[in-house]
Design a protein around this motif. Structure first.
Motif, PDB file in Angstrom:
ATOM      1  N   ASN A  61       0.730  -1.469  -0.270  1.00 40.53           N
ATOM      2  CA  ASN A  61      -0.234  -0.430  -0.515  1.00 40.53           C
ATOM      3  C   ASN A  61       1.097   1.260  -0.398  1.00 40.53           C
ATOM      4  O   ASN A  61       1.976   1.622   0.685  1.00 40.53           O
ATOM      5  N   TYR A  78      -6.766  10.273   5.126  1.00 39.68           N
ATOM      6  CA  TYR A  78      -5.805   8.884   4.255  1.00 39.68           C
ATOM      7  C   TYR A  78      -6.400   8.325   3.321  1.00 39.68           C
ATOM      8  O   TYR A  78      -7.391   8.094   2.731  1.00 39.68           O
ATOM      9  N   TRP A  79      -5.198   8.326   2.000  1.00 36.37           N
ATOM     10  CA  TRP A  79      -5.800   7.770   1.005  1.00 36.37           C
ATOM     11  C   TRP A  79      -5.064   6.427   0.224  1.00 36.37           C
ATOM     12  O   TRP A  79      -3.815   6.158   0.172  1.00 36.37           O
ATOM     13  N   ARG A  81      -3.520   3.360  -1.286  1.00 36.83           N
ATOM     14  CA  ARG A  81      -3.446   2.751  -3.230  1.00 36.83           C
ATOM     15  C   ARG A  81      -2.621   1.847  -3.075  1.00 36.83           C
ATOM     16  O   ARG A  81      -1.809   1.941  -2.789  1.00 36.83           O
ATOM     17  N   SER A  88      -4.461  -1.805  -6.593  1.00 40.57           N
ATOM     18  CA  SER A  88      -5.843  -1.075  -6.450  1.00 40.57           C
ATOM     19  C   SER A  88      -7.325  -2.376  -5.737  1.00 40.57           C
ATOM     20  O   SER A  88      -7.945  -2.462  -4.834  1.00 40.57           O
ATOM     21  N   ASN A  92      -8.400  -4.102  -2.737  1.00 40.87           N
ATOM     22  CA  ASN A  92     -10.145  -2.695  -2.335  1.00 40.87           C
ATOM     23  C   ASN A  92     -11.295  -3.848  -1.849  1.00 40.87           C
ATOM     24  O   ASN A  92     -10.940  -4.819  -1.733  1.00 40.87           O
ATOM     25  N   ASP A 305     -13.542  12.769  -6.033  1.00 43.52           N
ATOM     26  CA  ASP A 305     -14.178  11.756  -5.624  1.00 43.52           C
ATOM     27  C   ASP A 305     -14.775  11.421  -5.065  1.00 43.52           C
ATOM     28  O   ASP A 305     -15.904  12.509  -5.088  1.00 43.52           O
ATOM     29  N   SER A 479     -13.557  10.077   2.362  1.00 41.88           N
ATOM     30  CA  SER A 479     -13.547   9.647   0.886  1.00 41.88           C
ATOM     31  C   SER A 479     -13.060   7.850   1.130  1.00 41.88           C
ATOM     32  O   SER A 479     -13.475   7.176   2.017  1.00 41.88           O
ATOM     33  N   PHE A 481     -12.437   6.396  -1.652  1.00 45.36           N
ATOM     34  CA  PHE A 481     -11.127   5.679  -2.251  1.00 45.36           C
ATOM     35  C   PHE A 481     -11.789   5.458  -3.830  1.00 45.36           C
ATOM     36  O   PHE A 481     -10.754   4.486  -4.483  1.00 45.36           O
ATOM     37  N   HIS A 482     -12.233   6.585  -4.848  1.00 43.99           N
ATOM     38  CA  HIS A 482     -12.637   6.340  -5.318  1.00 43.99           C
ATOM     39  C   HIS A 482     -11.746   8.041  -6.186  1.00 43.99           C
ATOM     40  O   HIS A 482     -12.399   8.089  -7.144  1.00 43.99           O
TER      41      HIS A 482
END
Length: 549
Positions: A61, A78-79, A81, A88, A92, A305, A479, A481-482
């Motif tokens: 990650n 926090y993002w 990826r 991802s 995911n 996002d 988020s 996470f998009h």
């Protein structure tokens, strides 16, 4: 010695694995796929509920953090990826959601010619194999595509049935398939209503883009995969991309591309790499000491996002917490999974979802998430499931109008870029935040939800007025996470980074094929549209080089 390939693909994620498969399939082209991360042969990647354990694992990650976001009261989100084979799609929540028809018609209207709903729907149909229950209790497969999409209703927690009852209380349709057709003669669209989520799971294990596309392709001698390799720069000469420079095991390597370099590093890393390579806003590049190869003002700009607001409730019936809220329960679930590939660990926690309309909306404008568990992430990044029986109700505005930005901090490729989401910057986004919160209030107060709720946990959204709802959304939404749209398709270099064939404006032999290329974020989860875009993108590449051969 510098090695030459026909195509160099940067990033072995949701899009890059598709491209590696499709561009190597005919055997004519030598293909190099470069991935900064390592192998995805990791137990927590393969176990469907294991994504809670990879949420902050630096081994797989990137663990990005967004900058302070004024629209969210200065919070720094926090993002996560994926930094691993599969990207991802290996970490995911496995929800497989095509998106809504108007998402793609809007892509075409933005200048992405050929990306309308009718065209992308045909691509989806060709990509998918759907695994669902048959009337005799067995499983049946529909379609012959590499993406395995499973109906896991038989393993869903029984508490989720209350969410479907609440949907009926709200006047929403109960969906058999979020990706299925709308009822004939209705004014509904595909995916409108609430139903069980379809997941990229096969035989009880995650089915990532690497599983679907890359593993079959690895048998081909014309495909080379470089793992643990960080690309530092796309090399250019006379306005054309000619190769890449990357580091692997401490050594610096250059590879040449006889035909094209394709960035598939994702909505954060692809614009970062363009900027590091001198392709981007000239003022930013000059400020960081980078020679300008192509002044493209929109590189990194246009970030979109999804934000969701979630509220927690205690229940008077057993939820998933009863099975996973203790070490004993977790041990039993692990044993069952090891023996049967079934049970709670075989199903992602996001079990029911769908699209609904706020009052007066011409199209569904909110995505609902309703989960039969209550949980949170510790400061150290580990998932924690409540011991009591709890559940979550969440609402996510589908199509934000605010645009953020990705920008490099320096010329060092190892330094994370600045992620500025710019959330809730428009009046439209603030209005839909309030409207979506009204839907959450209403759903919480349906007879079906009240019958199983013992406590609406603090903060209780039900008594809030519009001002309080917006303040709550600013303080608590997060988020999902998009991230997308940071190298978007469009009409010209003034309003976009790519043309409708995914080619970078003004730089020959260079494309971006990943979620960066979305003209606007789709209404739902983005993994399915990213793989679809990559499949169509591969067709465009092959068409162009068939003509050039």
């Amino acid at each position: 010695m510098t090695q030459t390939y026909d195509f160099i693909i940067i990033g072995a994620g949701s899009a890059g694995c598709v491209l590696a498969d499709r561009l190597s399939a005919n055997g004519r082209f030598e293909v190099l796929l470069i991935e900064a991360g390592g192998s995805d042969l990791h137990p927590w990647i393969k176990v469907p509920l294991g994504y809670g354990m990879t949420f902050s694992d630096p081994k797989v990650n990137w663990r990005y953090n967004a900058a302070s976001d004024p629209g969210l009261k200065g919070r720094e989100a926090y993002w996560p990826r994926g930094k691993v084979i599969g990207g991802s799609s290996s970490i995911n929540a496995m929800a497989y959601v095509r998106g809504l028809p108007h998402d793609f018609d809007d892509w075409e209207a933005a200048g992405a010619t050929g990306w309308n709903w009718d065209n992308v729907r045909a691509t989806y149909d060709a990509l998918e194999t759907t695994d669902e229950p048959a009337e005799d209790g067995s499983r049946r497969l529909r379609g012959k595509g590499p993406i395995h999409v499973s109906d896991l209703t038989h393993e869903m927690n029984p508490f989720s049935e209350h969410f479907l009852s609440a949907a009926e209380d709200m006047g929403w349709r109960v969906l058999e398939d979020m990706n299925g057709a709308a009822p004939q003669g209705s004014n509904l669209v595909p995916g409108e209503g609430l139903g069980y989520v379809r997941s990229t799971v096969k035989n009880g294990m995650r089915w990532s883009s690497a599983d679907a596309f890359l593993r079959p392709a690895l048998k081909r001698k014309n495909l080379t995969v470089a793992k643990g390799a960080l690309v530092e720069k796309v090399l250019t000469e006379n306005g054309a991309a000619t190769g890449v420079r990357f580091t692997q095991r401490g050594a610096q390597v250059e590879a040449r591309a006889g035909r094209e370099v394709i960035l598939s590093a994702g909505a954060i890393n692809s614009p970062q790499l363009l900027q590091l390579s001198g392709i981007g806003p000239s003022d930013l590049l000059k400020a960081k000491g980078i020679e300008v190869v192509q002044d493209l003002s929109q590189v990194g700009r246009g970030l979109q996002d999804h934000l969701a607001v979630c509220h927690f409730y205690w229940a008077n019936e057993k939820t998933l917490n009863a099975k996973l809220g203790s070490l004993w329960g977790q041990g039993l679930a692990a044993l069952r999974y090891a023996l049967t590939r079934g049970g709670p660990l075989s199903v992602p926690v996001n079990q029911t979802s769908g699209f609904v309309r706020t009052e007066g909306a011409a199209q569904p404008d909110v995505q609902v998430y309703a989960n039969p568990a209550s949980y949170y992430t510790t400061p150290g990044g580990k998932p924690h499931i409540d011991k009591g029986n709890g559940f979550l109700l969440c609402m996510q505005p589908c199509r934000p109008t605010s645009r953020g930005e990705i920008s490099i901090q320096s010329a060092d490729p190892r330094e994370a870029p600045v992620i500025q989401p710019n959330s809730l910057a428009t009046e439209e986004d603030r209005a839909i935040a309030i409207k979506s919160s009204h839907l959450l209030q209403q759903m919480a107060m349906t007879p079906s939800m009240q019958a199983v709720t013992t406590e609406r946990r603090s903060p209780d959204i039900v008594p809030m007025d519009d001002d309080a709802l917006l303040e709550n959304f600013r303080a608590r939404s997060g988020s999902v996470f998009h991230a997308s749209c940071t190298a978007r398709m469009g009409q010209t270099a003034r309003d976009s980074v790519l043309d409708s064939r995914l080619r970078v404006h003004g730089v020959r032999g260079l494309r971006v094929i990943d979620a960066s290329a979305f003209p606007n974020v789709t209404s739902g989860n983005t993994n399915a549209p990213t793989m679809m875009l990559a499949a169509r993108g591969a067709e465009l590449v092959l068409e162009d080089h068939a003509l050039a051969s």
